[in-house]
Motif scaffolding. Structure first.
Motif, PDB file in Angstrom:
ATOM      1  N   GLY A 626     -74.853  57.820 -80.799  1.00 37.41           N
ATOM      2  CA  GLY A 626     -75.672  58.828 -81.468  1.00 37.41           C
ATOM      3  C   GLY A 626     -76.394  58.328 -82.699  1.00 37.41           C
ATOM      4  O   GLY A 626     -77.415  58.902 -83.096  1.00 37.41           O
ATOM      5  N   ASP A 627     -75.906  57.233 -83.326  1.00 35.41           N
ATOM      6  CA  ASP A 627     -76.578  56.662 -84.490  1.00 35.41           C
ATOM      7  C   ASP A 627     -77.449  55.473 -84.123  1.00 35.41           C
ATOM      8  O   ASP A 627     -77.952  54.770 -85.005  1.00 35.41           O
ATOM      9  CB  ASP A 627     -75.560  56.262 -85.553  1.00 35.41           C
ATOM     10  N   GLY A 628     -77.615  55.223 -82.812  1.00 36.59           N
ATOM     11  CA  GLY A 628     -78.475  54.131 -82.370  1.00 36.59           C
ATOM     12  C   GLY A 628     -77.769  52.809 -82.149  1.00 36.59           C
ATOM     13  O   GLY A 628     -78.403  51.835 -81.732  1.00 36.59           O
ATOM     14  N   THR A 629     -76.456  52.755 -82.392  1.00 37.92           N
ATOM     15  CA  THR A 629     -75.709  51.509 -82.203  1.00 37.92           C
ATOM     16  C   THR A 629     -75.592  51.185 -80.717  1.00 37.92           C
ATOM     17  O   THR A 629     -75.223  52.054 -79.910  1.00 37.92           O
ATOM     18  CB  THR A 629     -74.306  51.622 -82.808  1.00 37.92           C
ATOM     19  N   ARG A 630     -75.872  49.938 -80.368  1.00 34.29           N
ATOM     20  CA  ARG A 630     -75.755  49.517 -78.974  1.00 34.29           C
ATOM     21  C   ARG A 630     -74.336  49.037 -78.707  1.00 34.29           C
ATOM     22  O   ARG A 630     -73.790  48.231 -79.453  1.00 34.29           O
ATOM     23  CB  ARG A 630     -76.763  48.411 -78.663  1.00 34.29           C
TER      24      ARG A 630
END
Length: 840
Positions: A626-630
């Motif tokens: 949800g925070d863009g972390t892959r």
């Protein structure tokens, strides 16, 4: 032919009145829908609201960008990233930096630091700024006064001042005169255009302003900040940091407001609503107008036979009918466009009042909807008359005279082939969908549009279906049976609009009720908890610690988040996610699994559903949190697709930034439920505490619409209202034409000894019989549609009964019956006025 057509229109005006009314009404509705759709295509760009007087706004990364072979795929992040501390430190060297924080206070109240109020700009109208942690300044739109105490999710606060948004023309006179002046200049020079010229709503938020220290406690993460410095210098610092933050100046500052895309999202909802209503309107109008023209031509077979006997060629007969349709179509389409120009603003006001459309929504000055509606209406009139004119033109003179007295072939070969083709298409598409993608049948667009195919097929094949139904409904030897089965074309024309209305009512409302009950069944089977606490503002760590400390309670907090996955290398798909501790979750929730174990969920794994392209236990799937972390996570377990509400499960470590919004509580064996409930209420007084049944009834109602379904409810009311209105027009028109041609028949009954009331009772009973036959056909279509949805639910591992909306079906059938009786009895009574012997 033109002269003959004009004279026919003048002499048989009663025949064409119904066609004119039906067509003009259809064109008016198409005009209204077209104007509404045209006005909802583009949302006006709002002017900045909270930061209208801010020089520069720096916003942390809030959009996920994934490169693919066809370009970058993007999606808004569920949890935007904060501006890194190193970047903030570098920006402080350029000028004053004010960190913005927003947090829910209660219901629709939002909290901010007092230092950000100057950038709207707000100015005090009474009282003073907040100085203590329990003091706030309230915006005038919050509806509070100085000295008032407010209970919030974070404790009770006292209002020490009120503030109102200042006029931008006086912004330079506020406490931050220099910074505000720079902001005004930037707003006038950077990105000037529609956004800057747009009026700003004074009540864009209901806010409470806390001290900066208290706001930092309540919202530790700041995702955007204001910098009082030159935009070029700020851009250089942000670009050198390489953190993906955005620099907003001028009109772009609106992107820092809460939900900047709300207008576009509202218009998307309107597009879906009126697009569906417009499609159904077009279907019903074409259906009714075509059947009206066909019945009108069929009623004039004796007239056409006489013209053929007098030497008229088949081409001349066809051209006469088409000329009549052309005259009626032009006049009705023009009248419909005029009527629609008055109806569209009225409808716009209603959707705004109902909260479906934003307050600024109005009907714009568009031309193409009028052209589209006019030419569509004219095309419908000509197409509706073409098929009937060809049948009339092909008939030989002697055959036309003989066939004018009875219906020898009510179901033509073309009608049979079209009906059979549509029926076969409906069956094949349903079967293919059930075998390949049963979940598609659970989508709103699908179960709204799919019934139209089956309705049309049943209506086309209604003549052979109506006869056995009438024989089933009426005793042998009754005159009603003889009159309705002899004139099958008239009977089918009367039953068709009832079929459409009843089938639409049953299919749309039944599908919604069946799907809602299926979702409620899923939630009921999944929920083991005895109590559920929910909070729109979120529950902080201290509150969760107090809840975990409640004796006799098994507590499972969960947070709402999102997970993104790239499927087939090009599609970035969002999945709703719940972040939970697997051990605690297992005690309160029965997660449905087709493979794997809930206990295998860890910080390195994920639970997905079968709708994912990769859903084998043990496989690794690349996702973006949800925070863009892959992350590359192992699939620990797989859930069935169900009704579509089964998202994914992750651990809290993979949902950074997510706030706990729901806590499910299971009372331990031996503990007293009332004591546990009292302790829960004491531990989280700001949360809503409901029993399992109360929460299920509120969040997943088994019948009816939820509070979030206001648009769907309005759309269905609009569609069903249109169908019922067209039913009234069609019944009145068909019965009026039929009664005018049955004057001799009714007079013969009077001469044979039947009294005036007996004849009227016969006409009324005929109408009720035909309505009953149409309603039965509508129920048949409803049953077939709902069985298809029920089968799809079974294939999705959901066991739920079919819900038939009997009260609504009964009300619809009763309305059709009343309309049919009135439309039949009134013309018959007028036709039988005067002495019997005086009529020929």
């Amino acid at each position: 032919m033109l002269t003959l057509a004009l004279r026919t229109l003048r002499c048989r005006w009663t025949t064409f009145t119904g066609s004119f009314v039906a067509l003009s009404l259809g064109v008016a509705l198409l005009t209204v829908m077209g104007l509404t759709l045209a006005s909802s295509l583009d949302a006006p760009v709002r002017a900045p609201e909270r930061f209208a007087a801010a020089p520069v706004v720096v916003q942390g990364e809030d959009t996920l960008r994934v490169p693919t072979r066809i370009g970058d795929r993007t999606h808004p992040l569920a949890h935007p990233r904060p501006v890194p501390p190193e970047t903030v430190a570098a920006l402080r060297k350029l000028g004053t930096v004010t960190q913005d924080r927003s947090f829910a206070v209660r219901d629709d109240l939002i909290g901010h630091p007092w230092s950000t109020a100057a950038y709207a700009p707000y100015h005090l109208t009474s009282g003073r700024p907040p100085l203590a942690a329990d003091e706030v300044v309230a915006a005038t739109d919050a509806g509070t006064a100085v000295g008032e105490h407010l209970r919030t999710a974070h404790g009770t606060v006292r209002v020490v001042g009120t503030a109102r948004v200042a006029d931008m023309g006086r912004a330079a006179d506020t406490g931050r005169a220099a910074g505000t002046a720079r902001a005004v200049n930037a707003a006038r020079t950077v990105g000037a255009g529609r956004a800057i010229g747009a009026a700003r709503s004074p009540g864009f938020e209901r806010a409470l302003f806390y001290t900066d220290a208290r706001a930092a406690e309540l919202a530790p993460v700041s995702t955007q900040l204001v910098v009082e410095a030159a935009p070029e210098a700020v851009r250089r610092v942000v670009a050198s940091s390489g953190v993906g933050a955005r620099v907003l100046v001028g009109a772009e500052r609106r992107l820092a407001d809460a939900d900047p895309d709300r207008d576009a999202e509202a218009l998307t909802t309107l597009n879906a609503l009126f697009g569906t209503a417009g499609g159904v309107t077009g279907f019903v109008s074409v259906f009714v107008v075509a059947s009206t023209f066909a019945f009108a031509v069929a009623q004039r077979r004796r007239e056409f036979g006489l013209l053929r006997t007098a030497g008229a060629t088949p081409g001349q007969i066809r051209r006469t009918v088409l000329a009549e349709a052309l005259f009626v179509g032009v006049l009705a389409s023009a009248a419909g466009c005029a009527l629609g120009s008055y109806g569209a603003p009225w409808l716009a006001e209603r959707v705004v009042e109902g909260g479906v459309a934003p307050a600024w929504f109005t009907i714009g000055d568009h031309v193409w909807p009028y052209q589209m509606a006019f030419w569509t209406g004219l095309s419908v009139a000509l197409c509706g008359a073409t098929a009937a004119s060809w049948r009339a033109g092909r008939t030989a003179p002697t055959q036309a005279l003989r066939k004018a007295s009875a219906d020898e072939q009510p179901l033509t070969r073309a009608r049979l082939l079209c009906g059979a083709a549509l029926l076969l298409t409906a069956a094949v598409t349903l079967t293919v969908t059930l075998l390949t993608d049963p979940g598609d049948l659970l989508h709103r667009k699908t179960y709204t549009s799919r019934p139209l195919l089956l309705i049309t097929a049943t209506a086309l094949l209604s003549p052979p279906l109506v006869r056995p139904l009438i024989r089933l409904l009426t005793p042998r030897g009754m005159l009603v049976r003889a009159t309705t089965t002899t004139s099958l074309r008239r009977t089918a024309a009367l039953a068709a609009p009832v079929l459409v209305t009843v089938a639409l009512t049953g299919s749309l409302l039944g599908a919604t009720a069946t799907l809602n009950d299926a979702r409620a069944t899923e939630a009921r089977e999944r929920t083991r908890a005895d109590y559920v606490l929910t909070s729109v503002t979120g529950l902080d760590a201290r509150t969760l610690d107090r809840l975990r400390a409640v004796r006799g309670a098994e507590v499972s907090p969960t947070a709402s988040s999102e997970v993104y996955v790239l499927e087939e290398g090009v599609a970035l798909v969002k999945s709703e996610a719940r972040a939970a501790d697997p051990k605690r979750l297992a005690r309160t929730t029965a997660v449905p699994l087709t493979a794997g174990r809930l206990s295998d969920l860890s910080d390195d794994s994920i639970i997905v559903n079968e709708e994912w392209a990769r859903h084998e236990v043990g496989e690794h799937v690349t996702v973006w949190l949800g925070d863009g972390t892959r992350r590359s996570l192992r699939i620990a377990a797989v859930m069935p697709v169900g009704t579509g509400d089964n998202g994914v499960y992750v651990t809290p470590a993979n949902a950074r930034g997510a706030v706990v919004d729901r806590v499910e509580v299971k009372v331990r064996e031996g503990a007293e439920a009332s004591s546990v409930r009292a302790a829960l209420r004491s531990a989280a007084p700001q949360a809503t505490l409901l029993t399992r049944d109360a929460w299920l009834a509120a969040a997943h109602p088994a019948t009816g619409f939820t509070a979030a379904d206001a648009t769907t409810r309005l759309g269905y009311l609009l569609v069903l209202g249109i169908a019922l209105l067209y039913t009234a027009v069609s019944l009145a028109n068909t019965l009026l034409m039929a009664t005018s041609d049955r004057t001799r028949e009714l007079t013969a009954l009077r001469l044979a000894g039947a009294t005036h009331p007996q004849v009227l009772r016969l006409v009324a009973l005929e109408s009720l019989t035909v309505v009953a036959a149409g309603a039965i056909l509508g129920l048949l279509v409803t049953a077939l549609n709902l069985i298809g949805m029920w089968t799809a639910l079974g294939l999705q591992s959901v066991r739920s009964p079919i819900h038939v909306p009997w009260p609504e079906l009964g009300a619809t059938t009763a309305a059709c019956a009343v309309l049919a009786v009135v439309a039949a009895v009134v013309p018959a009574g007028l036709a039988l006025r005067g002495p019997v012997g005086g009529r020929r």
